[in-house]
Design an enzyme around this catalytic site. Sequence first.
Site, short mmCIF file in Angstrom:
data_model
loop_
_atom_site.label_atom_id
_atom_site.label_comp_id
_atom_site.label_asym_id
_atom_site.label_seq_id
_atom_site.Cartn_x
_atom_site.Cartn_y
_atom_site.Cartn_z
N CYS A 160 36.96 5.07 48.20
CA CYS A 160 36.68 4.95 49.63
C CYS A 160 36.55 6.84 50.06
O CYS A 160 36.34 7.56 49.13
CB CYS A 160 37.63 4.52 50.54
SG CYS A 160 36.97 4.06 52.11
N ASP A 188 45.49 3.14 54.77
CA ASP A 188 45.46 2.61 56.24
C ASP A 188 46.75 2.34 56.84
O ASP A 188 46.88 2.61 58.12
CB ASP A 188 44.31 1.64 56.40
CG ASP A 188 43.01 1.78 56.10
OD1 ASP A 188 42.48 2.05 54.93
OD2 ASP A 188 42.27 2.57 57.09
O1 LIG Z 1 43.06 8.92 57.06
P1 LIG Z 1 42.24 9.00 55.91
O2 LIG Z 1 43.02 9.48 54.71
O3 LIG Z 1 41.29 9.90 56.32
O4 LIG Z 1 41.70 7.69 55.30
C1 LIG Z 1 42.40 6.48 55.00
C2 LIG Z 1 41.73 5.32 54.83
O5 LIG Z 1 40.95 5.11 56.10
C3 LIG Z 1 39.66 4.50 55.36
O6 LIG Z 1 39.33 3.45 56.23
P2 LIG Z 1 37.96 3.03 56.96
O7 LIG Z 1 36.94 3.88 56.30
O8 LIG Z 1 37.97 3.84 58.33
O9 LIG Z 1 37.62 1.50 57.02
C4 LIG Z 1 39.92 4.27 53.94
O10 LIG Z 1 40.50 2.85 53.81
C5 LIG Z 1 40.67 5.43 53.76
O11 LIG Z 1 41.56 5.11 52.36
#
Ligand SMILES: O=P(O)(O)OC[C@H]1O[C@H](OP(=O)(O)O)[C@H](O)[C@@H]1O
Length: 313
Positions: free
Chosen positions: A120, A189
Site C-alpha cells: 500500500c 490503520d
Molecule cells: O498513516 P499512513 O502511514 O500514511 O498510512 C497507513 C495506512 O493507511 C492506508 O489506508 P487507506 O489507503 O487510506 O485506505 C494504508 O492502509 C496504509 O498502510
Amino acid sequence: MDLIDEAARKIESMEVRGAARIARFAAETLREYAKSVKTNFDEEMRRASERLMNTRPTAVSLFNAINYVMSYSGENDEEKRESLIRRAEEFIEWVDTAREKIGRTGAKRIVDGSTVMTHCNSSAALSVIKHAFDEGKDIRVIATESRPRHQGYLTTKELADYGIDVTLIVDSAVRYFMKEVDVVVVGADTITVNGALINKIGTSQIALAAKEARVPFMVAAETYKFSPKTLLGELVVIEERDAREVIGGDLLEHPNVTVRNPAFDVTPRDYIDLIITEIGAIPPEMAYIVIRDHLGYREFGGEEITLSPEHYD
Ligand SMILES: O=P(O)(O)OC[C@H]1O[C@H](OP(=O)(O)O)[C@H](O)[C@@H]1O
C-alpha cells in the site's frame, strides 16, 4: 457545514487517504470550521465532528484526531474556539513529528544492502525506508500494487522519485518474491489492545509469507493509530467499499455473482516482530501499555473516550 461536507466527501472518496493524512486533515478541517462558527459553538462543532467521524470506520487515527481536537475547554465560545484551535495545532504537530521519529528509529532496523518489501502507501513506512536511504544505505524496495485502489503506484512513484530502486509487483506475487526480501515494513490503520494490526487488505497474507520465510515483519505506526476503544472490548469495523472499485461490467450485474471489497484485514500479533512508534520500537504485546499510558485516556464516561493533553509531548 459546506466546508465539513466537502472535507467528508474527500475522505469518503479517498481523495484524501492514508491513516495519518486523514487524521491531520480532520484536525485542520475542524480548526478552520471553528474559525467560522458564529453561534452555538458546542452544537455546531459536535455536528461537524460527527459528520467527519462517520466517513471511514476503520482507521482509528480519525477517531483519535477528532477526540483530541474536540476535548477543548473554555468558559465561553471565544475561549472554546481558541482552545480547539490550539488542540488542532498540537495534533497536527504530533502527526508531523511522530513520522520523523518513526523514520529515524525504524531505519536502524534496515541494514545496508537490504531488500525491503512494503504494501500500500504508508507515510510512516516510507519514512523508515527514506531514512535508511538518507543514511547512505544501499537498499531496494519491492512494492505491491495494492489492488483495488493501486496505492502501490503512489509508493513506487514516491520512492523512485526519491532515488530509490523500486520493483513493482502484483499482490499475488508476494510469496514468489519473499525469498529475496530481508525485511517487510508496512503501515497501520489501527492497532488493537491485543497487538493485532489492521492494515490494507493483503497485509495479513504478506505477514504469513514473511513468517514462513523467516523474514522480519515490521509495522510503522504512530501512537494515535492505537485504538482506545478496543480496550473496552470493541471490535474494529472493517470497511467494505463499493464493488465497483474491484470490477466493472457484466460480472457485477450477474445475478449469481457477489463481488466483495473489504479495504482492510487483520494480522494477529504473532506475525509481527516490532511496531515502530514515535515512543520507540515496541513488541506488539505492549499495545495495552501504549493505550493506557501514552494515549492517556481519562475516564471512559459511557462510550466517551478522551485523549488527555498532558500525555502529549
Ligand atoms: O498513516 P499512513 O502511514 O500514511 O498510512 C497507513 C495506512 O493507511 C492506508 O489506508 P487507506 O489507503 O487510506 O485506505 C494504508 O492502509 C496504509 O498502510
